[in-house]
Write a protein that holds these residues in place. Structure first.
Motif, PDB file in Angstrom:
ATOM      1  N   SER B   7       0.839  -1.196   0.000  1.00  0.00           N
ATOM      2  CA  SER B   7       0.000   0.000   0.000  1.00  0.00           C
ATOM      3  C   SER B   7       0.875   1.247   0.000  1.00  0.00           C
ATOM      4  CB  SER B   7      -0.912   0.003   1.242  1.00  0.00           C
ATOM      5  OG  SER B   7      -0.144   0.069   2.425  1.00  0.00           O
ATOM      6  N   PRO B   8       0.377   2.321  -0.611  1.00  0.00           N
ATOM      7  CA  PRO B   8      -0.828   2.381  -1.437  1.00  0.00           C
ATOM      8  C   PRO B   8      -0.573   1.771  -2.812  1.00  0.00           C
ATOM      9  CG  PRO B   8       0.303   4.481  -1.497  1.00  0.00           C
ATOM     10  CD  PRO B   8       1.094   3.605  -0.554  1.00  0.00           C
ATOM     11  N   THR B   9      -1.594   1.705  -3.643  1.00  0.00           N
ATOM     12  CA  THR B   9      -1.418   1.158  -4.987  1.00  0.00           C
ATOM     13  C   THR B   9      -0.818   2.208  -5.922  1.00  0.00           C
ATOM     14  OG1 THR B   9      -3.674   1.767  -5.540  1.00  0.00           O
ATOM     15  CG2 THR B   9      -3.301  -0.477  -4.753  1.00  0.00           C
ATOM     16  N   HIS B  10      -1.221   3.451  -5.723  1.00  0.00           N
ATOM     17  CA  HIS B  10      -0.708   4.558  -6.526  1.00  0.00           C
ATOM     18  C   HIS B  10      -0.431   5.753  -5.622  1.00  0.00           C
ATOM     19  CE1 HIS B  10      -2.949   2.165  -9.479  1.00  0.00           C
ATOM     20  NE2 HIS B  10      -2.119   2.644 -10.370  1.00  0.00           N
ATOM     21  N   LEU B  11       0.534   6.566  -6.056  1.00  0.00           N
ATOM     22  CA  LEU B  11       0.914   7.723  -5.256  1.00  0.00           C
ATOM     23  C   LEU B  11       1.522   8.786  -6.160  1.00  0.00           C
ATOM     24  CD1 LEU B  11       0.907   8.316  -2.197  1.00  0.00           C
ATOM     25  CD2 LEU B  11       3.186   7.331  -2.077  1.00  0.00           C
ATOM     26  N   ILE B  12       1.131  10.031  -5.927  1.00  0.00           N
ATOM     27  CA  ILE B  12       1.720  11.150  -6.673  1.00  0.00           C
ATOM     28  C   ILE B  12       2.375  12.100  -5.684  1.00  0.00           C
ATOM     29  CG2 ILE B  12       1.296  13.099  -8.230  1.00  0.00           C
ATOM     30  CD1 ILE B  12      -1.131  11.588  -9.297  1.00  0.00           C
ATOM     31  N   LYS B  13       3.639  12.417  -5.935  1.00  0.00           N
ATOM     32  CA  LYS B  13       4.395  13.327  -5.075  1.00  0.00           C
ATOM     33  C   LYS B  13       5.092  14.363  -5.954  1.00  0.00           C
ATOM     34  CE  LYS B  13       3.951  11.466  -0.893  1.00  0.00           C
ATOM     35  NZ  LYS B  13       3.495  12.238   0.305  1.00  0.00           N
ATOM     36  N   THR B  14       5.605  15.403  -5.308  1.00  0.00           N
ATOM     37  CA  THR B  14       6.389  16.395  -6.032  1.00  0.00           C
ATOM     38  C   THR B  14       7.851  16.292  -5.622  1.00  0.00           C
ATOM     39  OG1 THR B  14       5.878  18.055  -4.364  1.00  0.00           O
ATOM     40  CG2 THR B  14       4.451  17.979  -6.312  1.00  0.00           C
ATOM     41  N   ARG B  15       8.698  16.823  -6.466  1.00  0.00           N
ATOM     42  CA  ARG B  15      10.142  16.779  -6.197  1.00  0.00           C
ATOM     43  C   ARG B  15      10.472  17.343  -4.820  1.00  0.00           C
ATOM     44  NH1 ARG B  15      12.779  19.886 -11.093  1.00  0.00           N
ATOM     45  NH2 ARG B  15      10.830  21.035 -10.811  1.00  0.00           N
ATOM     46  N   ASP B  85      12.788   9.094  -9.700  1.00  0.00           N
ATOM     47  CA  ASP B  85      12.309   8.083  -8.755  1.00  0.00           C
ATOM     48  C   ASP B  85      10.948   7.542  -9.154  1.00  0.00           C
ATOM     49  OD1 ASP B  85      13.664   9.962  -5.940  1.00  0.00           O
ATOM     50  OD2 ASP B  85      14.592   8.404  -7.179  1.00  0.00           O
ATOM     51  N   SER B  86      10.344   8.130 -10.167  1.00  0.00           N
ATOM     52  CA  SER B  86       9.050   7.637 -10.656  1.00  0.00           C
ATOM     53  C   SER B  86       9.231   6.214 -11.174  1.00  0.00           C
ATOM     54  CB  SER B  86       8.533   8.537 -11.777  1.00  0.00           C
ATOM     55  OG  SER B  86       8.241   9.827 -11.305  1.00  0.00           O
ATOM     56  N   ALA B  87       8.475   5.298 -10.620  1.00  0.00           N
ATOM     57  CA  ALA B  87       8.634   3.886 -10.967  1.00  0.00           C
ATOM     58  C   ALA B  87       7.584   3.070 -10.236  1.00  0.00           C
ATOM     59  CB  ALA B  87      10.028   3.388 -10.584  1.00  0.00           C
ATOM     60  N   LEU B  88       7.587   1.779 -10.528  1.00  0.00           N
ATOM     61  CA  LEU B  88       6.795   0.813  -9.765  1.00  0.00           C
ATOM     62  C   LEU B  88       7.708   0.248  -8.691  1.00  0.00           C
ATOM     63  CD1 LEU B  88       4.110  -0.861  -9.562  1.00  0.00           C
ATOM     64  CD2 LEU B  88       5.259  -2.572 -11.005  1.00  0.00           C
ATOM     65  N   TYR B  89       7.299   0.331  -7.446  1.00  0.00           N
ATOM     66  CA  TYR B  89       8.090  -0.196  -6.343  1.00  0.00           C
ATOM     67  C   TYR B  89       7.476  -1.506  -5.889  1.00  0.00           C
ATOM     68  CZ  TYR B  89      10.753   4.030  -6.405  1.00  0.00           C
ATOM     69  OH  TYR B  89      11.598   5.039  -6.815  1.00  0.00           O
ATOM     70  N   LEU B  90       8.288  -2.536  -5.981  1.00  0.00           N
ATOM     71  CA  LEU B  90       7.835  -3.886  -5.685  1.00  0.00           C
ATOM     72  C   LEU B  90       8.424  -4.388  -4.383  1.00  0.00           C
ATOM     73  CD1 LEU B  90       8.403  -5.253  -9.278  1.00  0.00           C
ATOM     74  CD2 LEU B  90       6.165  -5.105  -8.175  1.00  0.00           C
ATOM     75  N   CYS B  91       7.610  -5.083  -3.662  1.00  0.00           N
ATOM     76  CA  CYS B  91       8.042  -5.769  -2.447  1.00  0.00           C
ATOM     77  C   CYS B  91       7.975  -7.263  -2.732  1.00  0.00           C
ATOM     78  CB  CYS B  91       7.122  -5.385  -1.292  1.00  0.00           C
ATOM     79  SG  CYS B  91       7.323  -6.365   0.195  1.00  0.00           S
ATOM     80  N   ALA B  92       8.948  -7.994  -2.270  1.00  0.00           N
ATOM     81  CA  ALA B  92       8.959  -9.444  -2.427  1.00  0.00           C
ATOM     82  C   ALA B  92       9.276 -10.083  -1.081  1.00  0.00           C
ATOM     83  CB  ALA B  92       9.996  -9.870  -3.462  1.00  0.00           C
ATOM     84  N   PRO B 109       1.876  -6.687  -5.704  1.00  0.00           N
ATOM     85  CA  PRO B 109       1.425  -6.003  -6.923  1.00  0.00           C
ATOM     86  C   PRO B 109       2.155  -4.696  -7.189  1.00  0.00           C
ATOM     87  CG  PRO B 109      -0.128  -5.691  -5.154  1.00  0.00           C
ATOM     88  CD  PRO B 109       0.895  -6.659  -4.640  1.00  0.00           C
ATOM     89  N   GLY B 110       2.834  -4.176  -6.187  1.00  0.00           N
ATOM     90  CA  GLY B 110       3.607  -2.959  -6.373  1.00  0.00           C
ATOM     91  C   GLY B 110       2.857  -1.687  -6.038  1.00  0.00           C
ATOM     92  N   THR B 111       3.618  -0.625  -5.832  1.00  0.00           N
ATOM     93  CA  THR B 111       3.088   0.727  -5.664  1.00  0.00           C
ATOM     94  C   THR B 111       3.627   1.572  -6.795  1.00  0.00           C
ATOM     95  OG1 THR B 111       2.935   0.641  -3.248  1.00  0.00           O
ATOM     96  CG2 THR B 111       3.116   2.820  -4.255  1.00  0.00           C
ATOM     97  N   ARG B 112       2.717   2.172  -7.557  1.00  0.00           N
ATOM     98  CA  ARG B 112       3.130   3.045  -8.667  1.00  0.00           C
ATOM     99  C   ARG B 112       3.335   4.449  -8.125  1.00  0.00           C
ATOM    100  NH1 ARG B 112       5.081   1.906 -13.455  1.00  0.00           N
ATOM    101  NH2 ARG B 112       3.465   0.338 -13.782  1.00  0.00           N
ATOM    102  N   LEU B 113       4.586   4.923  -8.166  1.00  0.00           N
ATOM    103  CA  LEU B 113       4.935   6.268  -7.679  1.00  0.00           C
ATOM    104  C   LEU B 113       5.212   7.184  -8.848  1.00  0.00           C
ATOM    105  CD1 LEU B 113       5.742   8.310  -5.436  1.00  0.00           C
ATOM    106  CD2 LEU B 113       8.058   7.363  -5.581  1.00  0.00           C
TER     107      LEU B 113
END
Lengths: 114, 116
Positions: B7-15, B85-92, B109-113
């Protein structure tokens, strides 16, 4: 650093055909190899693995072949189905610090036409 | 049997902002690894946690840090966010055998940042 690469970035096949996805790895010391399938919007899903002391391993509809002489790995999918459409990654790894950390290549996109 | 959740599934941040991503491992697993997957690329290893300690680390700057809790869940923190840093962050997650090797990893499933 070491890297894993794939010969074919995209593979298109007809439903029912057999698919072969190839992978070249670069670290001759790698001793554990894994194939993952990644569908759109999902994380990689484990398919099959093989250790360096083996040259072939079979699963359900999938077979992995390892040729250490030429540092080549392949994934064979029998009777390919539309649900097999995804990006396939091979990963090589070497035991270090109590764990195997896989190094992934870019992946091959498999497209199965009905 | 729950698989790996993130969590979360998607996230938008600024520099320049900071972000925290969360992961719960597969039931019975005690080892958590984090990966960054850029678009069109394979996952790149960030670090791995076992017994609440960072056991291995990939080639990522100190802006990337993590934590593992007693229940084996984990957080990934990224400070001073960059556009790259924009990417899909995966946990395994995997099972670390005592005195042996932690092997097959199962991914969430990853978090899309997205960093703007």
């Amino acid at each position: 650093g070491e890297s894993v690469g794939l010969h074919l970035p995209t593979l298109s096949v007809q439903e029912g055909d057999n698919s072969i996805i190839n992978c070249a790895y670069s670290n001759s010391a790698s001793d554990y190899f894994i194939w993952y399938k990644q569908e759109s919007g999902k994380g990689p899903q484990f398919i099959i693995d093989i250790r360096s002391n083996m040259d072939k391993r079979q699963g359900q509809r999938v077979t992995v072949l390892l040729n250490k002489t030429v540092k080549h790995l392949s994934l064979q999918i029998a009777a390919t189905q539309p649900g097999d459409s995804a990006v396939y990654f091979c990963a090589e790894s070497l035991a270090s610090g109590g764990s195997y950390i896989p190094t992934f290549g870019r992946g091959t996109s498999l497209i199965v036409h009905p | 049997d729950a698989g790996v959740t993130q969590s979360p599934t998607h996230l938008i941040k600024t520099r320049g902002q900071q972000v925290t991503l969360r992961c719960s491992p597969k039931s019975g697993h005690d080892t958590v690894s984090w990966y960054q997957q850029a678009l069109g690329q394979g996952p790149q290893f960030i670090f791995q946690y076992y017994e609440e300690e960072e056991r291995q680390r990939g080639n990522f700057p100190d802006r990337f840090s993590g934590h593992q809790f007693p229940n084996y869940s984990s957080e990934l923190n990224v400070n001073a966010l960059l556009l790259g840093d924009s990417a899909l962050y995966l946990c395994a997650s995997s099972l670390g055998a005592a005195g042996g090797l932690s092997e097959t990893q199962y991914f969430g499933p990853g978090t899309r940042l997205l960093v703007l």
